[in-house]
Scaffold this active site. Structure first.
Site: not given
Length: 484
Positions: A254, A250-252
């Site tokens: 990076g 996910s975007k978490r």
């Protein structure tokens, strides 16, 4: 039957690597079967959809080489078709208007939770009489449209990846909302699970290939295909891309968008090569470098894994490096020029092209990503490169100032050649009675400011063309003299 598959990204964000990998699998399957690959933009989420995200998706697909045969089609321009199909279900009694308020639905879920029951709609408004509907409408209630799902129905399909999959109707959460609330007899905004079915029917999609996170939608959609009297396509649910901890990427984590991978210096050929290996194994397990067209020749779903595929940065960097190392110098220079320009290095992309090609040639074999060239070539562009700690220690060696001075004095007025450099080194080693390895290590420190880097002789030749070798040697001699 002609194979027709689609990729249907939502323009609520940039093209994500998970969506791109799904697009790769669809593209490979279509090309393997001499079928058609269709691009559809699912932009019914009006509040979150943005034209810049649509542009990013189309640019990313094009950059990756995932050319489409039809489209892009936009759901936002097909609302009349969706509402007509919903009206058909209403007329046939397969769908109905439901008038519960948000507060009533919350109370229903709270009561279920208190009994440790799974939250679901209890189909309370499925059989309202016309008088009851009129009474609710008179209160100002705006109904949603729900599709009937029978609890005792069992839905099964032969998944291209997972084999036989079965769901029971009672596990699907009750009658499904297929259109948002609207006034009176109007039909509100049609929702995802419904519109994708209408689109796939209208576009003649024969296989729906998507991530396993969509598998819970499939039984609902199969029921909709049947209700609309359409042929149910084959379904294939591919493994998710996981992070190092085994969770969905996910975007978490990076970098996840294709635009970010491009900016970091990955080539499209390497990225699609790597994405193909994220969940699929080629028949020759030793083959790891291949083009999209080569992969398409061998692609089949019996070699797609069921388990999630962990994203491996080291593997991606290795694959990208293989492409960069094999790349013609002029092509590599074309790709590196924007990175050098972004770093504000001073050069003429046209007039200095032969010089730039030499730089590309000297670093090409060391690159894993294009953006690494910024720091790797800094010493070739910047006049005052400075000396790092290791280089400074090397330049503080006793007697080094005299040896470097001898090198400086021996540099001819005309451009250096490889042979000239070898002669200079040989003569200084003899005259100063020092070891060649010591002199070469010191020259690297003096000319590049570091003890590690690309080929020293080639670097010296590049620096000499701009007279920067003399300047560096003078700076190094001054530093060496301070240690004397």
């Amino acid at each position: 039957m002609t194979v027709r598959v689609r990729i249907a990204p939502s323009p609520t964000g940039n093209l994500h690597i998970g969506t791109a990998r799904t697009a790769v699998f669809n593209w490979l399957f279509a090309r393997h079967k001499q079928g058609q690959f269709i691009l559809r933009v699912e932009d019914t989420d009006v509040e979150r959809s943005r034209p810049e995200f649509t542009d990013n998706i189309l640019e990313g697909m094009t950059w990756l080489g995932l050319t489409w045969d039809e489209g892009p089609f936009f759901q936002s321009k097909r609302m009349d078709l969706y509402r007509q199909s919903i009206q058909t279900l209403l007329d046939q009694g397969l769908a109905y208007r439901s008038y519960e308020t948000p507060e009533e639905l919350d109370a229903m879920r709270d009561a279920q939770k208190a009994k440790n029951e799974a939250p679901r709609y209890d189909n309370h408004h499925r059989n309202l009489t016309p008088d009851q509907q009129a009474a609710f409408a008179a209160e100002g209630r705006k109904p949603v449209v729900r599709f009937k799902i029978e609890n005792d129905r069992e839905i099964s399909w032969n998944d291209l990846v997972r084999g036989t999959v079965s769901w029971k109707g009672r596990d699907l959460g009750g009658d499904m909302v297929i259109a948002r609330a609207s006034e009176g007899d109007d039909i509100g905004q049609p929702l995802y699970n419904f519109v994708v079915v209408v689109d796939d029917i209208d576009m003649g999609i024969t296989q729906v290939i998507r991530g396993e996170d969509h598998i819970g939608n499939t039984p609902k959609q199969i029921l909709l295909y049947e209700a609309l009297e359409a042929t149910v396509p084959e379904f294939g649910h591919t493994p998710l891309i996981l992070n190092s901890a085994g969770a969905k990427l996910s975007k978490r984590d990076g970098v996840t968008s294709i635009a970010d991978f491009k900016k970091m210096g990955y080539t499209p050929e390497a990225l699609v090569n790597y994405m193909t290996l994220l969940g699929w194994s080629p028949p020759d397990s030793t083959q790891e470098i291949f083009s999209l067209s080569q992969a398409a020749e061998n692609f089949s779903f019996d070699r797609v894994n069921k388990a999630g595929a962990k994203f491996d940065w080291d593997k991606l960097n290795w694959i990208n490096g293989q492409y960069l190392h094999a790349m013609p110098v002029d092509h590599l220079t074309n790709l590196l020029i924007p990175y050098w320009q972004e770093a504000s290095y001073k050069f003429d992309p046209v007039g200095d092209r032969p010089w730039l090609d030499q730089i590309s040639a000297v670093i090409g074999a060391s690159l894993a990503r294009l953006d690494e060239a910024i720091e790797m070539t800094r010493y070739l562009f910047i006049a005052d490169v400075g000396f790092d700690e290791e280089a400074t220690t090397q330049l503080h060696q006793d007697g080094l100032a005299a040896a470097l001075t001898a090198v400086l004095d021996a540099i001819p007025a005309e451009p250096l050649t490889d042979g000239t450099i070898q002669e200079i080194v040989k003569q200084v080693v003899k005259d100063k009675n020092i070891k060649k390895g010591f002199l070469m290590k010191s020259l690297r420190a003096a000319l590049t400011g570091a003890l590690k880097g690309p080929d020293l002789v080639q670097s010296w030749l590049i620096l000499n063309q701009r007279g920067m070798d003399r300047q560096r040697l003078q700076q190094a001699i001054a530093l060496a003299e301070t240690a004397s």
